[in-house]
Design a protein around this motif. Sequence first.
Motif, PDB file in Angstrom:
ATOM      1  N   ALA A   1      -5.603   4.617  -7.808  1.00 58.12           N
ATOM      2  CA  ALA A   1      -6.128   5.044  -6.684  1.00 58.12           C
ATOM      3  C   ALA A   1      -6.223   3.724  -5.620  1.00 58.12           C
ATOM      4  CB  ALA A   1      -7.595   5.769  -7.023  1.00 58.12           C
ATOM      5  N   ASP A   2      -6.313   3.922  -4.525  1.00 57.25           N
ATOM      6  CA  ASP A   2      -6.061   2.917  -3.451  1.00 57.25           C
ATOM      7  C   ASP A   2      -7.497   2.774  -2.840  1.00 57.25           C
ATOM      8  OD1 ASP A   2      -5.444   0.726  -1.967  1.00 57.25           O
ATOM      9  OD2 ASP A   2      -4.130   1.472  -0.648  1.00 57.25           O
ATOM     10  N   GLN A   3      -8.129   1.527  -2.904  1.00 56.33           N
ATOM     11  CA  GLN A   3      -9.336   1.738  -2.273  1.00 56.33           C
ATOM     12  C   GLN A   3      -9.182   0.644  -0.960  1.00 56.33           C
ATOM     13  OE1 GLN A   3     -11.604  -0.695  -5.598  1.00 56.33           O
ATOM     14  NE2 GLN A   3     -11.736   1.457  -6.562  1.00 56.33           N
ATOM     15  N   PRO A   4      -9.463   1.522   0.117  1.00 59.08           N
ATOM     16  CA  PRO A   4      -9.076   0.702   1.310  1.00 59.08           C
ATOM     17  C   PRO A   4      -9.888  -0.421   1.757  1.00 59.08           C
ATOM     18  CG  PRO A   4      -9.479   3.205   1.468  1.00 59.08           C
ATOM     19  CD  PRO A   4      -9.698   2.876   0.129  1.00 59.08           C
ATOM     20  N   ASP A   5     -11.091  -0.572   1.094  1.00 57.76           N
ATOM     21  CA  ASP A   5     -11.911  -1.719   1.248  1.00 57.76           C
ATOM     22  C   ASP A   5     -11.544  -3.047   0.513  1.00 57.76           C
ATOM     23  OD1 ASP A   5     -13.024  -0.344   3.454  1.00 57.76           O
ATOM     24  OD2 ASP A   5     -14.797   0.253   2.383  1.00 57.76           O
ATOM     25  N   THR A   6     -10.871  -2.746  -0.437  1.00 57.83           N
ATOM     26  CA  THR A   6     -10.388  -3.618  -1.331  1.00 57.83           C
ATOM     27  C   THR A   6      -8.743  -4.123  -1.203  1.00 57.83           C
ATOM     28  OG1 THR A   6     -12.051  -2.794  -3.085  1.00 57.83           O
ATOM     29  CG2 THR A   6     -10.533  -4.071  -3.842  1.00 57.83           C
TER      30      THR A   6
ATOM     31  N   ALA B   1     -18.886  -0.340 -11.536  1.00 59.04           N
ATOM     32  CA  ALA B   1     -17.734  -0.186 -10.807  1.00 59.04           C
ATOM     33  C   ALA B   1     -16.731  -1.366 -10.975  1.00 59.04           C
ATOM     34  CB  ALA B   1     -18.309  -0.255  -9.290  1.00 59.04           C
TER      35      ALA B   1
ATOM     36  N   ARG C   1       0.760  -1.273  -0.073  1.00 61.00           N
ATOM     37  CA  ARG C   1      -0.049   0.170  -0.044  1.00 61.00           C
ATOM     38  C   ARG C   1       0.782   1.097   0.048  1.00 61.00           C
ATOM     39  NH1 ARG C   1      -5.222  -0.803  -0.060  1.00 61.00           N
ATOM     40  NH2 ARG C   1      -6.228  -2.605   1.249  1.00 61.00           N
TER      41      ARG C   1
ATOM     42  N   ARG D   1     -19.402  -6.586  -7.991  1.00 60.15           N
ATOM     43  CA  ARG D   1     -17.839  -6.499  -7.566  1.00 60.15           C
ATOM     44  C   ARG D   1     -17.233  -7.085  -8.606  1.00 60.15           C
ATOM     45  NH1 ARG D   1     -19.714  -8.686  -2.458  1.00 60.15           N
ATOM     46  NH2 ARG D   1     -18.946 -10.597  -3.157  1.00 60.15           N
TER      47      ARG D   1
ATOM     48  N   ARG E   1      -4.991  -6.765  -8.103  1.00 59.34           N
ATOM     49  CA  ARG E   1      -5.876  -6.227  -9.036  1.00 59.34           C
ATOM     50  C   ARG E   1      -4.923  -5.377  -9.957  1.00 59.34           C
ATOM     51  NH1 ARG E   1      -8.845  -7.543  -5.036  1.00 59.34           N
ATOM     52  NH2 ARG E   1     -11.136  -8.049  -5.182  1.00 59.34           N
TER      53      ARG E   1
ATOM     54  N   GLY F   1     -11.154  -4.769   3.947  1.00 56.40           N
ATOM     55  CA  GLY F   1      -9.521  -4.389   3.387  1.00 56.40           C
ATOM     56  C   GLY F   1      -8.483  -5.045   4.308  1.00 56.40           C
TER      57      GLY F   1
ATOM     58  N   ALA G   1     -12.690  -0.622 -10.729  1.00 57.39           N
ATOM     59  CA  ALA G   1     -11.733  -1.260  -9.688  1.00 57.39           C
ATOM     60  C   ALA G   1     -10.491  -1.990  -9.938  1.00 57.39           C
ATOM     61  CB  ALA G   1     -12.962  -2.236  -8.937  1.00 57.39           C
TER      62      ALA G   1
END
Length: 674
Positions: free
Chosen positions: A58-63, A247, A19, A176, A96, A142, A251
């Motif tokens: 972009a980082d997605q904290p929940d992913t 989405a 991260r 998703r 991802r 996450g 993602a």
Amino acid sequence: MPAEPPTLAAERAHLAESRAALRRMREHAAGLSADVAADWVSRQFLESLLDERVAALADQPDTPLFFGRMDRDAASAAGPAGEGEEGLPAVMYVGRRHVHDGDEGRPLVLDWRAPVSRAFYQAGPADPMGWRLRRRFGFQGGELTAFEDEPLDGGPLGPSRILTEEIERPRTGPMRDIVATIQPEQDVIVRAEPARTVCVQGAPGTGKTAVGLHRAAYLLFTHRERLSRSGVLIVGPNRAFLAYIAAVLPALGEVRVEQATVDDLLGAPTGAEPAEVSAAKGDARMADVLRKALWLHVRKPEDGLVVTRGAARYRLAGHEVREIAAGLRGTTRYASGRAAFAQRLAHRILVLMEQRGEAPDDRVQDQVARSRPVKQVLDQVWPKVTPEQVLYRLLSDAGFLRAAAKGVLTEDEQAAIRWEKPARSHRSARWTAADRALLDELADLMTRTASLGHLVVDEAQDLSAMQLRALGRRCATGSATVLGDLAQGTTAWSARSWKEVLAHLGQDGEVTELTLGFRVPGTVLDYAARLLPHVAPELERPRSLRPGAGALDVRRVPALLPAAVAAVRAALERAGSIGLIVPDADADAHAAALADAGIAHGVLGPESDGTGRVLVVPATLAKGLEYDHVVVAEPAAIAAAEARGLARLYVVLTRAVTSLTVVHEADLPAELAP
């Protein structure tokens, strides 16, 4: 508090390091400047590319950044700097997107689309592909919470608990991505060569839509330069469906893929007509009728051509004008043929001028081509027309329709598509969805339609032959991924064969059938499959990876609305999204009943985005959507509402991922009997 297991702590440390590296990569991209470009246009283009790069990082904290790890076997892992044979890493994390250490360039996470990552999905005890161990990670919001190891050098693999939990994880909101759960047979489709058109016949819950989206992401990764120029387009059945899947690609770091409905591409309908009329207009034979109708506008010239330049007059005889028109008629598109006709007339005049000792150049030819005498002959012989003018004349003039449809449509078929009460002009005509496909065909006969690099078409079984031709023109120089289920065909023109669908698209492709479902519980799928012999007897009965004990509840009730409300209230006690699927005519009544009961909800419409935990879903909009818990109200009314109502009911009954509750006041359709 017990100490954290060392292996779990090490994996969490790698996640934190990854991260941090991704954050540095994004900061570096954000700090780049487009001022190095030589001109304003190049600077704007470069700024756009940099903005997209920043958005993709972009980082997605929940992913989670990665969902798997692969360890090479001892023989393959021996190599410099911890690398195995052919420079492959001894250990790789699959996620991802690609993440690397900015200082050393060391890969911390490999993109799931990279060639080496294929082993994560395909390796097994029968063919380890040089790897010793596959590790799957479990995440909560996450945060890495668990891992599970699968030895690849031993006996058969058992079911993966983490994989099953990820498939069954409750969801709210849009669809998703499935990169963590792609199965080997799905991966083969995703990674098919870009030049190949792939057609997927997928039973409910087999993930065909997700496979199509991930194929688009894979192709953009492996052939980005070509496809970024030519474009990738996702075509879905309605706006609600596109909102549901919107989405997924962002993602995966793909932010430039366009999404559209058929109406977006061809034009929204402004009129309606009986289903049998739409089916007749959607027949592939209409392409021949339209071609003849257009070229009937090219007429034999009545006179020759006389062009005056100064004191000189130059004359072409009538037979010469007819010869030029006949040489062009039907050999080119209508608009380019019209332009070529004017130029050839002008060229013949230039030959006469040269024969008189003049020396005209190209500018003189253009002047002659634009002169009034040439324009008069042009408008008389090869008139300028629009698609709307041609189709209006075809549908409103019985004599013209008879001439264009001779030998193609029977008199009864002509009568079926002809307007009984024509509009006053083509400008006031109310065009239906079927008409829009015909207009698009005419537009292409006049001017070539631009082609994309790749087209993903979902729910393709519901498109008419003429609509498929329209989509085929948009991938004429590219390829396509065609997705659907013949058992879910609900339109009057629904396809009966994927071979026919591919032929109408103008594509050569292989048909792959997915029958093993991962999303729909087995008890639910078995219940819906009772309808299969009546809607698509030629298809193999679908199977589910998940038994789904207790997932199905069918109740006869004395009063429908209170029972539906009670079923929704019971579902609210469990995690996940809830879809109350009802006959279209009853949507308002069910929404009012939920409101009276104090249950917050939304109502899905053709243009709505489908957000909210509880949604009232008209049956005709349910296709392609999924909910953790589904309540179906009055199946008999859904089946009776349209000609292919049993197919619609099959769609409705297969939208549940966790549980299905069926409430009915009237008798169930006889076809649902065991």
